[in-house]
Every structure is written in C-alpha cells, then in structure tokens.
Design a protein around this motif. Structure first.
Motif, PDB file in Angstrom:
ATOM      1  N   PRO A 145       0.815  -1.214   0.000  1.00 24.76           N
ATOM      2  CA  PRO A 145       0.000   0.000   0.000  1.00 24.76           C
ATOM      3  C   PRO A 145       0.854   1.271   0.000  1.00 24.76           C
ATOM      4  N   VAL A 146       0.413   2.222  -0.794  1.00 28.04           N
ATOM      5  CA  VAL A 146       1.066   3.521  -0.928  1.00 28.04           C
ATOM      6  C   VAL A 146      -0.029   4.565  -0.973  1.00 28.04           C
ATOM      7  N   ILE A 147       0.217   5.702  -0.331  1.00 28.63           N
ATOM      8  CA  ILE A 147      -0.716   6.833  -0.416  1.00 28.63           C
ATOM      9  C   ILE A 147      -0.015   7.927  -1.208  1.00 28.63           C
ATOM     10  N   ALA A 148      -0.563   8.266  -2.364  1.00 22.10           N
ATOM     11  CA  ALA A 148      -0.019   9.327  -3.213  1.00 22.10           C
ATOM     12  C   ALA A 148      -0.881  10.574  -3.033  1.00 22.10           C
ATOM     13  N   ILE A 149      -0.269  11.619  -2.472  1.00 21.84           N
ATOM     14  CA  ILE A 149      -0.973  12.860  -2.176  1.00 21.84           C
ATOM     15  C   ILE A 149      -0.474  13.951  -3.118  1.00 21.84           C
ATOM     16  N   GLY A 150      -1.331  14.378  -4.022  1.00 23.80           N
ATOM     17  CA  GLY A 150      -0.978  15.506  -4.877  1.00 23.80           C
ATOM     18  C   GLY A 150      -1.024  16.777  -4.061  1.00 23.80           C
ATOM     19  N   TYR A 151      -0.064  17.657  -4.291  1.00 27.45           N
ATOM     20  CA  TYR A 151       0.002  18.918  -3.554  1.00 27.45           C
ATOM     21  C   TYR A 151       0.068  20.042  -4.575  1.00 27.45           C
ATOM     22  N   ALA A 152      -0.927  20.921  -4.536  1.00 33.31           N
ATOM     23  CA  ALA A 152      -1.046  21.926  -5.588  1.00 33.31           C
ATOM     24  C   ALA A 152      -1.862  23.120  -5.108  1.00 33.31           C
ATOM     25  N   TYR A 153      -1.938  24.111  -5.944  1.00 29.73           N
ATOM     26  CA  TYR A 153      -2.854  25.230  -5.735  1.00 29.73           C
ATOM     27  C   TYR A 153      -4.193  24.856  -6.362  1.00 29.73           C
ATOM     28  N   ALA A 154      -5.284  25.317  -5.771  1.00 30.05           N
ATOM     29  CA  ALA A 154      -6.616  25.011  -6.302  1.00 30.05           C
ATOM     30  C   ALA A 154      -6.761  25.463  -7.754  1.00 30.05           C
ATOM     31  N   ALA A 155      -6.077  26.538  -8.131  1.00 34.70           N
ATOM     32  CA  ALA A 155      -6.156  27.058  -9.498  1.00 34.70           C
ATOM     33  C   ALA A 155      -5.577  26.104 -10.531  1.00 34.70           C
ATOM     34  N   GLN A 156      -4.881  25.070 -10.080  1.00 33.24           N
ATOM     35  CA  GLN A 156      -4.295  24.105 -11.003  1.00 33.24           C
ATOM     36  C   GLN A 156      -5.291  23.032 -11.455  1.00 33.24           C
ATOM     37  N   GLU A 157      -6.497  23.065 -10.925  1.00 25.16           N
ATOM     38  CA  GLU A 157      -7.499  22.068 -11.318  1.00 25.16           C
ATOM     39  C   GLU A 157      -7.982  22.310 -12.737  1.00 25.16           C
ATOM     40  N   LEU A 158      -8.066  21.236 -13.508  1.00 25.22           N
ATOM     41  CA  LEU A 158      -8.631  21.259 -14.861  1.00 25.22           C
ATOM     42  C   LEU A 158      -9.923  20.448 -14.856  1.00 25.22           C
ATOM     43  N   PRO A 159     -10.821  20.715 -15.799  1.00 27.07           N
ATOM     44  CA  PRO A 159     -12.024  19.887 -15.890  1.00 27.07           C
ATOM     45  C   PRO A 159     -11.673  18.416 -16.119  1.00 27.07           C
ATOM     46  N   GLU A 160     -10.653  18.168 -16.941  1.00 27.33           N
ATOM     47  CA  GLU A 160     -10.222  16.798 -17.209  1.00 27.33           C
ATOM     48  C   GLU A 160      -8.794  16.804 -17.718  1.00 27.33           C
ATOM     49  N   VAL A 161      -7.924  16.081 -17.031  1.00 28.72           N
ATOM     50  CA  VAL A 161      -6.542  15.930 -17.465  1.00 28.72           C
ATOM     51  C   VAL A 161      -6.511  14.864 -18.553  1.00 28.72           C
ATOM     52  N   PRO A 162      -5.846  15.146 -19.689  1.00 31.98           N
ATOM     53  CA  PRO A 162      -5.718  14.098 -20.707  1.00 31.98           C
ATOM     54  C   PRO A 162      -4.839  12.968 -20.167  1.00 31.98           C
ATOM     55  N   ILE A 163      -5.334  11.743 -20.244  1.00 33.68           N
ATOM     56  CA  ILE A 163      -4.588  10.612 -19.668  1.00 33.68           C
ATOM     57  C   ILE A 163      -4.332   9.523 -20.700  1.00 33.68           C
ATOM     58  N   GLU A 164      -3.415   8.658 -20.334  1.00 38.52           N
ATOM     59  CA  GLU A 164      -3.118   7.458 -21.122  1.00 38.52           C
ATOM     60  C   GLU A 164      -3.048   6.276 -20.162  1.00 38.52           C
ATOM     61  N   PRO A 165      -3.021   5.052 -20.657  1.00 35.44           N
ATOM     62  CA  PRO A 165      -3.115   3.880 -19.780  1.00 35.44           C
ATOM     63  C   PRO A 165      -2.041   3.783 -18.704  1.00 35.44           C
ATOM     64  N   THR A 166      -0.882   4.385 -18.901  1.00 33.54           N
ATOM     65  CA  THR A 166       0.194   4.298 -17.913  1.00 33.54           C
ATOM     66  C   THR A 166       0.072   5.327 -16.794  1.00 33.54           C
ATOM     67  N   ASP A 167      -0.842   6.269 -16.904  1.00 33.62           N
ATOM     68  CA  ASP A 167      -0.996   7.311 -15.880  1.00 33.62           C
ATOM     69  C   ASP A 167      -1.567   6.725 -14.591  1.00 33.62           C
TER      70      ASP A 167
END
Length: 184
Positions: A145-167
């Motif tokens: 088990p691993v907990i991955a916590i993204g740390y950012a400014y709220a303004a960095q939110e996008l409606p949808e990040v373009p992703i690929e299968p390895t993301d």
C-alpha cells in the motif's frame, strides 16, 4: 488533436495558472497537508524539493516524525528513487535543477507528496511529461500500500486531465481550498 498535443496545450495553460496562484501564496495548504500527514504516523514519506512555481512542501516535510526522502532521477524511462532528507542536510544539484541530498541514503516511501502542473476531480495529474511519478507509483503500489498525495494550488485544477493507460491516479489532492478524495 493528438494526446501529445492535448497534454502540451494543457501544460501551457497549467504553467500560467500555477504561476498566478504561486504569486498569491499557499494560503492554508501547509496546515491542511500537515493534518493529512499527521494521520499517517511515522510511515516513510517522500516529498520533493520545489522548483519553479511548485507549492512548497518543505515546512511540512520537516515536521514529519518518520524518515523523509526526496526524489532522485535515475535516468529517462526509469522510476525515481528516494534519498533521505533532513532540514539542513548537504544538498547538490540534481536533474532538472532540483536539489538532492549529497549523501545517497535510500528510503522506500509509503506516502508520497507529489508535485504537478494540473489535476482533475478523478485524481489524475499532469506532470512535466517524463512519466517518472507514474512509473514510480506503479512500482511502489506493486509492493504494497502507498498513499499518493498531490500537492497543488486550487487554481491548477482542470475539468479533465488528458490521460493514457500508464498514468497513475492520486489517492488525495491537497490544496489551499481543502482535500479532494477522488472516487475509486
């Protein structure tokens, strides 16, 4: 538009949004991140040395009760490794201008504070394009088990990040506006 072009366009917009947010400061983000990490006890933690306009996790990392590491790039196409960091330890320049500890004392984190350019409500992030965190999270998650916590400014939110299968998705995202827990 190809996925590569979509990501490049999203990165351009994300850099601008992050730069503007950085000028405003982190608000309550450090306190929120500290609260989240307090619930993780002394599990090994990986943070990062902020570059450019990344939100700074160092004050929170310095208060963690367990071992703390920062990422070290081993080369293109390879996962990150993490070397023990303590406030005031000797640092040297690493890849992409990020500092790394001079002493190479490896740690294996179970909690990661992950930098980014952008994120979405699903928990996906947009990084710089090297895939380092995606490979690293995949490798670490395969061993427990691993907990991955993204740390950012709220303004960095996008409606949808373009992703690929390895993301690899994040488990939580912390901003000055609060905590986002993406639905599984």
């Amino acid at each position: 538009m190809s996925l590569t072009e979509q990501k490049a366009e999203a990165r351009r917009a994300a850099f601008a949004a992050r730069k503007a947010a950085h000028a405003e400061g982190p608000g309550h983000a450090p306190e929120i991140l500290a609260e989240v990490l307090a619930g993780c006890g002394s599990a090994p933690l990986a943070g990062y040395m902020p570059i450019r306009t990344e939100i700074d996790p160092l004050p929170v990392m310095a208060r963690h009760t367990g071992p703390v590491g920062v990422p070290v790039i081993q080369g293109p196409g390879r996962p990150l490794v993490f070397h023990r960091w303590t406030p005031g330890c000797a640092m040297v320049a690493g890849e992409f201008g990020a500092l790394i500890p001079e002493a190479a004392e490896p740690i294996v984190p179970r909690i990661l504070i992950v930098p980014m350019l952008a994120f979405d409500q699903r928990g996906y992030r947009l990084g710089y394009g090297g895939g380092f965190y995606d490979r690293t999270l995949e490798m670490l998650r395969a061993s427990g088990p691993v907990i991955a916590i993204g740390y950012a400014y709220a303004a960095q939110e996008l409606p949808e990040v373009p992703i690929e299968p390895t993301d690899q998705p994040l488990d939580l995202i912390v901003t000055e506006a609060g905590i986002l827990a993406p639905a599984p």
